[in-house]
Design a protein around this motif. Structure first.
Motif, PDB file in Angstrom:
ATOM      1  N   ARG A 172      80.596  25.252 -17.393  1.00 26.90           N
ATOM      2  CA  ARG A 172      80.907  26.439 -17.881  1.00 26.90           C
ATOM      3  C   ARG A 172      80.141  27.688 -16.853  1.00 26.90           C
ATOM      4  NH1 ARG A 172      82.873  28.366 -22.062  1.00 26.90           N
ATOM      5  NH2 ARG A 172      81.242  29.724 -22.609  1.00 26.90           N
ATOM      6  N   ILE A 173      80.991  28.268 -16.473  1.00 31.74           N
ATOM      7  CA  ILE A 173      80.770  29.544 -15.534  1.00 31.74           C
ATOM      8  C   ILE A 173      81.040  31.022 -15.870  1.00 31.74           C
ATOM      9  CG2 ILE A 173      80.635  30.157 -12.972  1.00 31.74           C
ATOM     10  CD1 ILE A 173      81.390  27.375 -12.496  1.00 31.74           C
ATOM     11  N   LEU A 174      80.166  31.633 -15.777  1.00 30.77           N
ATOM     12  CA  LEU A 174      80.363  33.192 -15.784  1.00 30.77           C
ATOM     13  C   LEU A 174      80.091  34.074 -14.488  1.00 30.77           C
ATOM     14  CD1 LEU A 174      80.913  35.577 -17.878  1.00 30.77           C
ATOM     15  CD2 LEU A 174      78.414  35.834 -18.262  1.00 30.77           C
ATOM     16  N   GLU A 175      81.151  34.891 -14.029  1.00 26.15           N
ATOM     17  CA  GLU A 175      80.940  35.753 -12.971  1.00 26.15           C
ATOM     18  C   GLU A 175      81.365  37.144 -13.266  1.00 26.15           C
ATOM     19  OE1 GLU A 175      83.129  35.578  -8.661  1.00 26.15           O
ATOM     20  OE2 GLU A 175      84.649  35.699 -10.252  1.00 26.15           O
ATOM     21  N   LEU A 176      80.225  37.979 -12.853  1.00 26.84           N
ATOM     22  CA  LEU A 176      80.306  39.308 -13.050  1.00 26.84           C
ATOM     23  C   LEU A 176      80.871  39.961 -11.777  1.00 26.84           C
ATOM     24  CD1 LEU A 176      76.758  40.129 -14.825  1.00 26.84           C
ATOM     25  CD2 LEU A 176      78.903  38.801 -15.690  1.00 26.84           C
ATOM     26  N   GLY A 177      82.173  40.521 -11.664  1.00 28.19           N
ATOM     27  CA  GLY A 177      82.581  41.194 -10.389  1.00 28.19           C
ATOM     28  C   GLY A 177      83.503  40.425  -9.778  1.00 28.19           C
ATOM     29  N   THR A 178      84.818  40.381 -10.272  1.00 24.07           N
ATOM     30  CA  THR A 178      85.889  39.419  -9.513  1.00 24.07           C
ATOM     31  C   THR A 178      86.311  39.862  -8.378  1.00 24.07           C
ATOM     32  OG1 THR A 178      86.627  39.176 -12.040  1.00 24.07           O
ATOM     33  CG2 THR A 178      87.891  38.019 -10.275  1.00 24.07           C
ATOM     34  N   PHE A 179      86.347  41.381  -8.108  1.00 21.38           N
ATOM     35  CA  PHE A 179      87.008  41.806  -6.898  1.00 21.38           C
ATOM     36  C   PHE A 179      88.491  41.338  -6.887  1.00 21.38           C
ATOM     37  CE2 PHE A 179      87.270  42.699  -2.041  1.00 21.38           C
ATOM     38  CZ  PHE A 179      87.935  43.845  -2.456  1.00 21.38           C
ATOM     39  N   THR A 180      88.800  40.451  -5.897  1.00 18.73           N
ATOM     40  CA  THR A 180      90.286  39.871  -5.759  1.00 18.73           C
ATOM     41  C   THR A 180      90.310  38.576  -6.089  1.00 18.73           C
ATOM     42  OG1 THR A 180      89.982  39.512  -3.477  1.00 18.73           O
ATOM     43  CG2 THR A 180      91.005  41.654  -3.881  1.00 18.73           C
ATOM     44  N   GLY A 181      88.930  38.102  -6.572  1.00 21.08           N
ATOM     45  CA  GLY A 181      89.109  36.532  -7.098  1.00 21.08           C
ATOM     46  C   GLY A 181      88.733  35.610  -6.318  1.00 21.08           C
ATOM     47  N   TYR A 182      88.427  35.795  -5.002  1.00 27.38           N
ATOM     48  CA  TYR A 182      87.836  34.691  -3.889  1.00 27.38           C
ATOM     49  C   TYR A 182      86.936  33.977  -4.402  1.00 27.38           C
ATOM     50  CZ  TYR A 182      87.393  32.768   0.768  1.00 27.38           C
ATOM     51  OH  TYR A 182      87.170  32.137   1.811  1.00 27.38           O
TER      52      TYR A 182
END
Length: 214
Positions: free
Chosen positions: A56-66
């Motif tokens: 289970r992972i959380l990312e803050l700031g996707t930008f274009t998804g790389y």
């Protein structure tokens, strides 16, 4: 330094076709391609997920998804990633990248302000804790992000802060007083002084703070 960077790229596993496509599209369709994680850091993020077994992972700031694709690629088959992005104009490109990577069913994109979304997550009932959080959003708000995500991470889980060297500005004397540099420096100081965690800053790309919650 360019020769060394080229050597590292040539002797590391190459990026996937989906990531190569996304890198090209980011350069063609945005004015901030420098914000892309890139092949070496992306592979490192994938390996961190594999090494930690994060599902289970959380990312803050996707930008274009790389970076989201890299993180999700390291998860086990039952893993899921929530990624937060404020710029709704990037949504179509992000989602197309997820489809090309074969990960659209395992990543949820949340459009909106990170802090508002995190407060909503914190207020939700029955929300399983995250194994890993990757912070790569508004540099001014890193200290607030740290406080907001901390209770969302399980004991023994990880928080990764990106761009924590900020082109070396945090080490200058006198240090620049712009809000981005001050935010990054406050974040690094907050982490270093927090007895609830152990941490190390790696000089990978623009600096990556690896933080383990005790």
């Amino acid at each position: 330094m360019e020769a060394l960077d080229r050597y590292i790229l040539e002797h590391s596993e190459p990026q996937s076709e989906a990531l190569a496509w996304l890198q090209r599209q980011t350069n063609l369709r945005t004015n901030h391609a420098r914000m892309l994680s890139g092949a070496v850091q992306g592979r490192f993020l994938e390996m961190v997920v594999r090494m930690t077994g994060a599902r289970r992972i959380l990312e803050l700031g996707t930008f274009t998804g790389y970076s989201a694709i890299c993180l999700a690629s390291g998860m086990p088959q039952d893993g899921h990633l929530d990624t937060l992005e404020i710029n709704d104009e990037l949504e179509d490109l992000i989602l197309e990248g997820f489809v090309r990577a074969g990960l659209s069913g395992r990543i949820s994109l949340h459009i909106g302000d990170c802090k508002d979304t995190l407060r909503r997550f914190a207020a939700g009932e029955g929300h399983d804790p995250y194994d890993l959080v990757f912070i790569d959003a508004n540099k001014r708000e890193y200290p607030e992000y740290y406080d907001l995500v901390f209770d969302l991470v399980r004991p023994g889980g990880w928080i990764l802060g990106d761009n924590v060297l900020w082109d070396g500005k945090v080490a200058l004397d006198p240090m620049p007083q712009d809000r981005q540099t001050l935010g990054i420096d406050e974040f690094n100081r907050k982490v270093a002084a927090d007895p609830r965690v152990e941490s190390v800053i790696l000089p990978l790309r623009d600096g990556l703070n690896l933080i383990r919650k005790k």
